[in-house]
Structure formats: C-alpha cells, structure tokens
Design a protein around this motif. Structure first.
Motif, PDB file in Angstrom:
ATOM      1  N   GLY A  35       1.521  -1.634  -3.997  1.00  0.00           N
ATOM      2  CA  GLY A  35       0.157  -1.190  -3.731  1.00  0.00           C
ATOM      3  C   GLY A  35      -0.307  -1.614  -2.351  1.00  0.00           C
ATOM      4  O   GLY A  35      -0.887  -0.832  -1.588  1.00  0.00           O
ATOM      5  N   ALA A  38      -0.714   1.167   0.809  1.00  0.00           N
ATOM      6  CA  ALA A  38      -2.069   1.342   1.346  1.00  0.00           C
ATOM      7  C   ALA A  38      -2.172   0.851   2.786  1.00  0.00           C
ATOM      8  O   ALA A  38      -2.826   1.486   3.616  1.00  0.00           O
ATOM      9  CB  ALA A  38      -3.075   0.613   0.464  1.00  0.00           C
ATOM     10  N   SER A  70      -4.416  -2.021  -3.860  1.00  0.00           N
ATOM     11  CA  SER A  70      -4.389  -0.954  -2.852  1.00  0.00           C
ATOM     12  C   SER A  70      -5.579  -1.098  -1.913  1.00  0.00           C
ATOM     13  O   SER A  70      -5.457  -0.857  -0.704  1.00  0.00           O
ATOM     14  CB  SER A  70      -4.398   0.414  -3.532  1.00  0.00           C
TER      15      SER A  70
END
Length: 253
Positions: free
Chosen positions: A72, A76, A151
């Motif tokens: 995550g 991101a 994220s």
C-alpha cells in the motif's frame, strides 16, 4: 464531484499495476510463500501451537498485513511521486480536480492493488495450512481499512520525498521494522512483562491484533481499541493530505 477525473486517475494507476504485474503481484506472493516455507515449516516444526492455533496458521494474518502495508505504501508513494518527478502533477493541479477527487483516484488505486494482493496471499495460504476465518466480514473490514490508511500514508511519503532514496526511507527504516515487531510472527503475550508494555506503543500491534482476531477470535488488545486505533490513524492521514493540498506543500515547487 468530477467522477470522470477520478476514473481517469484510477484507471491510469491500475493500468500501470497490470503492466508491471510480475513486480507488482507475482513478487509479493512469491516472497510471502517463502515466509510460509521458512516460518511455517521450519520454525512451525518446533512451535506446534500458539494459543491453541497451529503456528503455520497463526502467522497468516501477520504475513498478509506485512504485504498489504508495504505494498500500500509503495504503490501510493510511487503513484504520486512519479508525476512530481516528470512534472505531470501540474496538469492535475491546474485541472478542475479537487483535493478529494485526486486522493480518491491515487489512493483508491493503491488501496485496490494492496487489497488484491492481500486476497491472493490469503488464497495462497490455503496451499500451506488449514485455515478458517471466524469473522469474515470483520476480516474484510480490517483489510480494507488497513489498505486505505497505509495507502494514505504512502501518498504523504510520495509528496514529501525529494528523490527515489527518500521514497524508500520511511518504509524500510520505520514501517517494516514496526510490522516485524508488531506481532506478525508471534503473540505479544509471549513477550516478557516489560516488553509487552513497550509493544503496546507500536501502532501496528493494534492492526495485526484486530486482523488476527477476525481469523481465530484471539487478540492481544481489545478489538474495539484496534478499530479506534486504525480509525484515528486514517483520520490523521486524511488531515495531513488535506493540509498538503490546501497549502501546496511540496506540490507547487
């Protein structure tokens, strides 16, 4: 809300994921399979059960959390850093796209990627251990919340980073050690008294504890506290992202 902009950003990020599927999907699954072999077979042969659960099954929630958190953050952070690096971020900032729409596109794609990886690792675990899920709805809820919150953290790291080295600094030096020390491969109750207290200052303990509860009904901390911890973390990350877009910090320079 400009849903067309959200879909465009989301589709672009998901397209990058599927173009690099070997690195994005196959590599995490293979590395997690090695954890199952090493920890589940080698160490599991010496530690038969933890709190009534076979050791091989006991480490499954921790392994899923390890992969979901790291993926995550990685997806991101790179997703927002690369547009900064090549300068295309200014097209997003000058377009009629609000802070919320940009976050939904970038963070939503990163969370989707890590969620898919988590589900695939969960499916892979059935090849190695006998596993049952006591609270499947709670398991999915914890998984989604973890994907979204980390994220968001990765999104913040991607904006903060000034180069590719800084992009990996926080995940490698802070997040990964916290995950390993957060009860991924053991129960906090197995630690000596003073170290149990110290472990409670690690925020990842609450995530893994709540997620493990959804599988086996076992938790190192109350489930309600785990939910409050992840909700507070998600809210804090949202507040930071809102401030970044409001001030333009690290975006307009």
């Amino acid at each position: 809300m400009n849903l067309r902009a959200v879909r465009a950003i989301y589709a672009q990020e998901m397209g990058r994921f599927f173009r690099t599927v070997t690195q994005s999907l196959v590599a995490p699954v293979l590395s997690t399979s090695l954890y199952f072999v090493v920890f589940g077979a080698a160490i599991g042969g010496r530690i038969e059960e933890v709190e009534g659960v076979s050791y091989g099954a006991f480490i499954v929630p921790g392994l899923i959390m390890l992969s979901v958190i790291t993926q995550g953050i990685s997806n991101a952070s790179f997703g927002i850093y690369f547009p900064k690096f090549v300068g295309t971020i200014f097209e997003v900032l000058s377009a009629p796209v609000s802070f919320l729409e940009a976050v939904l596109g970038y963070v939503g794609a990163a969370a989707t990627k890590s969620f898919l990886i988590g589900l695939i690792i969960l499916a892979t675990s059935w090849f190695f251990v006998d596993l049952s899920i006591a609270h499947p709805v709670a398991m999915l809820a914890f998984l989604v919340l973890t994907c979204v919150s980390f994220s968001l953290l990765g999104f913040i790291i991607g904006i903060w980073a000034g180069n590719f080295e800084q992009l990996q600094l926080v995940p490698l030096l802070i997040v990964t050690p916290l995950v390993f020390l957060g009860g991924s491969f053991y129960s906090v109750s197995m630690l000596p008294g003073i170290w149990q207290t110290v472990a409670l200052f690690n925020p990842v303990v609450y995530l893994i504890s709540g997620f493990r509860w959804s599988f086996f009904g076992l938790a190192d901390v109350p489930v309600g506290i785990s939910l409050l911890a992840i909700a507070a973390f998600t809210t804090a990350c949202l507040a930071v992202v809102w401030w970044i877009f409001r001030t333009g910090w690290r975006l307009r320079r």
